[in-house]
Write a protein that holds these residues in place. Sequence first.
Motif, PDB file in Angstrom:
ATOM      1  N   PRO A 220       0.839  -1.206   0.000  1.00  0.00           N
ATOM      2  CA  PRO A 220       0.000   0.000   0.000  1.00  0.00           C
ATOM      3  C   PRO A 220       0.867   1.247   0.000  1.00  0.00           C
ATOM      4  CG  PRO A 220      -0.041  -1.071   2.153  1.00  0.00           C
ATOM      5  CD  PRO A 220       0.655  -2.020   1.224  1.00  0.00           C
TER       6      PRO A 220
ATOM      7  N   SER B 101      -2.018  -8.233   9.994  1.00  0.00           N
ATOM      8  CA  SER B 101      -1.674  -8.135   8.579  1.00  0.00           C
ATOM      9  C   SER B 101      -1.647  -9.514   7.946  1.00  0.00           C
ATOM     10  CB  SER B 101      -0.303  -7.466   8.409  1.00  0.00           C
ATOM     11  OG  SER B 101       0.706  -8.243   9.020  1.00  0.00           O
TER      12      SER B 101
ATOM     13  N   SER C 226      -4.375  -8.108   3.232  1.00  0.00           N
ATOM     14  CA  SER C 226      -5.007  -7.004   3.944  1.00  0.00           C
ATOM     15  C   SER C 226      -4.167  -6.541   5.119  1.00  0.00           C
ATOM     16  CB  SER C 226      -6.396  -7.434   4.441  1.00  0.00           C
ATOM     17  OG  SER C 226      -6.286  -8.548   5.319  1.00  0.00           O
TER      18      SER C 226
ATOM     19  N   CYS D 160      -5.498  -4.924   0.392  1.00  0.00           N
ATOM     20  CA  CYS D 160      -4.257  -4.604  -0.319  1.00  0.00           C
ATOM     21  C   CYS D 160      -4.424  -5.004  -1.784  1.00  0.00           C
ATOM     22  CB  CYS D 160      -3.070  -5.329   0.311  1.00  0.00           C
ATOM     23  SG  CYS D 160      -2.744  -4.867   2.020  1.00  0.00           S
TER      24      CYS D 160
END
Length: 656
Positions: A231, A366, A370, A389
Amino acid sequence: MIQLNPIHVLVITLGIFIATCDAAQPIEVHALSMFKEGIFDDPLLALSNWNALDPDPCNWVGVSCSGDQVTKVNISGSSITGFIARELFQLSSLQELILHGNKLIGPIPKEIGSLKKLRILDLGMNQISGPIPHEIGNMVSIVIINLQSNGLTGQLPSELANLKNLRELRLDRNKLRGTVPGANASDFVSNTQDMYASSRLGFCRSASLKVADFSYNFLIGSIPKCLGYLPRTSFQGNCLPYKDIKQRTSEQCGGSPPSKHKSGEVKHHVDSVGHNQQASRSKPAWLLALEIVTGVMVGSLFVVAILTTVHRCKNKSSNIIPWKKSGSDKDHMSYYSDPNLLKDVTRFNRHELEVACEDFSNIIGSSSDSLVYKGNLNGGPEIAVISLCVKEEHWSGYLELYFQKEVADLARLNHENAGKLLGYCIDNTPFTRMLVFEYASNGTLYEHLHYEEGCQLSWTRRMKIVIGIAKGLKYLHTEIEPPFTISELNSSAVYLTDDFSPKLVDFESWKTILTRSENSSRCISNEGAICVLPSSLQGRHLDIQGNIYTFGVLLLEIISGRPTLCKDKGCLVDWAKDYLEKPEEMASVVDPALKHFREEDLKVICEVVSICIHLRPRDQVSMQDLCAILESKIDTSVSSELKASSLAWAELALSS
């Protein structure tokens, strides 16, 4: 002849005794004792039972062993202040070093590179300074490195790329400078061979890295193309030349001029233009005329091809064609949605969630798909925000419709043992797809069973969690229409509130969205009038029988304190089967950390586990049946606990 008085003799004798003791001291005891000596403030007495005269450190608080080898040191959140002694890294069998959330100062000793078996290094949230030692690249088994929120300086060592097993790297909120290793080295060189060699440097060689955060440092240069899957927020708060990522001001970055590669690009462009102009002036007239005629002919053919394609598309307008954004209308393309699908679900904007989650810096979970952030809405509850993500160019109308359907599906859940969806976020600048859940402040069940060594989970508390999970699944499977199943039911999907009440949260639904998109060849029409979900997505995939099986595995994990898969002991179900089939050996399944348990409860749990893991397709067992068995046969009242053990008052205090 030298005369020695009695005091001299005593001193020499003590010196010999101490030297003998040090020589005989096990290396593990010596290493841990030296670490303790480097700590000059221990307000919570975390190291109070670390006794250098004890030959077995495996009973010391925060120390775990395999055989007689120390494999884990976990002294997190203990407010200890001091230096990290280099002798600590003599623990050659150490696999986990977790010193998160203390007040450690000074540098990271270069001897850390000697830990060849270390898998988890967590020194985050301290006051460590100095550079990251290059020797860190020698930790060949490392999987997770967390150095966030310290005062680290210097450049990122290129040796980090040697860590082939590294999956998670957190370096955010430090004072690191320089470039990210492997950051588009081709921008800095002109030789083709050098470009090829440089592109393989740094993190571009690390295929295992799934999660990384470099935010809030003073990094310059450019983002490596091989890290493009991360990201954009992973690089915010630096000195990078990107307008679409929140960066530091030029004053904070020292007022440095534009990056070299940018000026290099300008110079290359100017040189190219000058060269082209010079070449055009040198061409003869007949050659220019030939080029013009050829260009007109090619252009005409291109126009004819476009008109033909448009005509064919109009004749086949009833067919489903790919939904795709062109570069020219990228900023004007809207995603299709059902106006009634999300009308009752709160929509948050990205800025609102960014403020609530402290610039998306508070990461609590995490995966490769995502990130999960913790936040606090202004005047509202604490929230857990899960962010997908995915790159914008990989998104489609097909995915958008399924995402919105998933949001609507989650929003209809309303039960005390199911995670409550508060809303969602759909933003396109920058591209964002998020779910907002009510936060359960006690973390996951997995953390309490394995990370915290189950010390807060008494037998009664575990029984209450078991019944709460069963009630939640009963609600999802039988009390709402259509039913709902958890994509991946495990201890990480069970969140605990302040009073240890369980809440089932389907954070893994992202994987379902991505998988279904990848497996489907269907596309959404861009005509806009009739946009419906393909038949394969009309209903959420239901695997009720799969949930019941994993519920049985989860029960085993809760009562045994063992992970579902263990390298040393294999699959939890296989390990437990022998004990489940022999009632007289059932007690061997119980977590050794528990001081007592009720045999009556254990029999019920083992009965339900056997039903779940031996379930056949033709069996008609439901969560309603299993929940009824558990609720009717397990007594979690105070009176039952008092009858069960003379230590009940202590466990009662834990459970209150």
